[in-house]
Enzyme design. Sequence first.
Site, PDB file in Angstrom:
ATOM      1  CG  ASP A   1     -32.342 -28.236 -37.073  1.00 38.88           C
ATOM      2  OD1 ASP A   1     -33.027 -28.374 -38.110  1.00 38.88           O
ATOM      3  OD2 ASP A   1     -32.773 -27.672 -36.048  1.00 38.88           O
TER       4      ASP A   1
ATOM      5  CG  ASP B   1     -39.689 -21.408 -39.852  1.00 39.61           C
ATOM      6  OD1 ASP B   1     -39.974 -22.617 -39.774  1.00 39.61           O
ATOM      7  OD2 ASP B   1     -38.549 -20.994 -40.137  1.00 39.61           O
TER       8      ASP B   1
END
Lengths: 252, 200
Positions: free
Chosen positions: A11, A130
Site C-alpha cells: 500500500d 473488497d
Amino acid sequence: MLTRRIIPCLDVRDGRVVKGKKFQNIVDVEDPEVLGEFYSKAGADELVFYDITATNEARKISLEFIEKVASKINIPFCVGGGVNSIDDFTEILRKGADKVSVNSAAVKTPELITLASLKYGAQCVVLSMDVKKVDSGKWRVYVNGGRVDTGLDALEWAIEGVRLGAGELVVNSIDADGMKEGYDLELLKAITSRVGVPVIASGGAGKLDDFAKAVIEADVDGVLAASVFHYKEIEIKELKEYLKSKGIEVRL
Amino acid sequence: MVIILDYGLGNLRSLQTALEGQGIKAKISNDPEEISSATAIFLPGVGAFRDASNALWDSGLAELLRKRSGEGVYIIGICLGMQLLYDKSFENGEYEGLGLIPGEIVKLVEMPKIPHMGWNNLTIEKEDPLTKYTSTGDFVYFVHSYYAKSSGDEILAYTEYGEKIPAVVRKGNIIGFQFHPEKSSEVGALLLKALGEIIL
C-alpha cells in the site's frame, strides 16, 4: 507448467509504502522502489501497489513512484487505487506498470472495464474487489476502502467483471484482511469455480499453510499478502519451497 | 543504432531499461530516417493486434520494417510485437501482420483460463546462440491470449499451455519472444544478453 504466483502487496500513501489492519492504524514502512527491488530479488513473481493517497492532487505526485519502481525491477507489477478513468489507465501504464487494478470506479462505471480492456487488452485490466460476508454462502462487494456496501453480490460481480473484460480478479476478504487467520477459502472457491480468468487471493495470510490451502482447496492462481512479507515473518523463498513440498508448481 | 519502435502502443521504458542493463543502448523512435539507418529494430507491443496492425500499416512503418528486414536488419518482436511478425492474426477479426515469418496468430483454446498469464517454463527445441544462456525448465513471464500457429521451423524454444506455444522464435534476422524478457527476471536478462551478442 504455469506456476502459481506469490505476490507481495504494497500500500502506497504519498509515495511511501504503509501498512494497516482492516484499512485502519496505518504505519509507514519503506520507499516503494526499495521494497520492490527487495521482493524482486527475493523471488516474488509479481508485485501489487495500491495507492491509498487521500486526494487526487496528492495522488498525481504519489504516482511518480511507478517510474522509480519500473526502473528498479524486472518482474511484472500492477498499480491500483483511485483509478477512475481511462486516462488513469493510460498514465499508470505509461509510467511503466504492467497492469492496472480498478475497484470502486468499476462499480460506479462498469463500462470503464470494457473501455480499458479494448484499449489495452484484458491482460492489463485487473478487477479488484473488497468483499464482506453477509450470510452463509453470501458475500457483498464494498467500496471506498471497505466502508461502503454497494449491495452487489460478490459472485455475480465477479462474473460480470469478467464478462465486461477484466483479465484477472483480485479478491480481498475484508473480514480476513490483516487477521492472519487464513484466506476466505469458501469465497475464493466460489469465485474460481465460476470464472475463466486468473484469480488472486487476498486478505488473511498468516502462516505457510494458509497459502497452500488457497491453492489446493480454492485453486487460486496467485496468493497476495502484505504484512507477513513486510515484517519478514515469512520469506518468499521459504514459502515457495514449502508450496513445492506440497506438490504445487512454483518458480524457484 | 538500435531502435525501439514507438508506434503509440505500450510501455517502452521497461524494455529500454532492461536492454541498457545488458549493454544495448536503444533509442525510442518512430522517425523514418532513424529507422532507415538502424541496425536492429525492436517491435514491442501490448494490447490488441488490430490497433497495432493499423498503427503500423497506416503510418507506413510496416512497409519500412519489411524493407529493412529484407536488408538483413534485425527485427525483434516482443509479445504482441512477435505476433505482428507473422502473416496475419485472427484476434477479433482478421488483420494483416508483417509477413516476415510464415504462420497465423490464433486464439488459445481448451484451457480453463485465458489469458495465459504468469510464469511458465521453456523447453529448448533447437540450439542457437540466442538461447546459449538458457536451459530447458527456465521460467519466463507470459501474458497473452493468442499464439503463433506455424510449421514450427522457426521455434527455438516453446512452452506448454494446452498446446505447444512458440516462445522464442528465429528466422535469420527475424527474432521473436512471446513472453516478456524484460519482465522475466534473471532468465530474461540472460536472453537479452545473448541477443546483444548477436545484434551488436
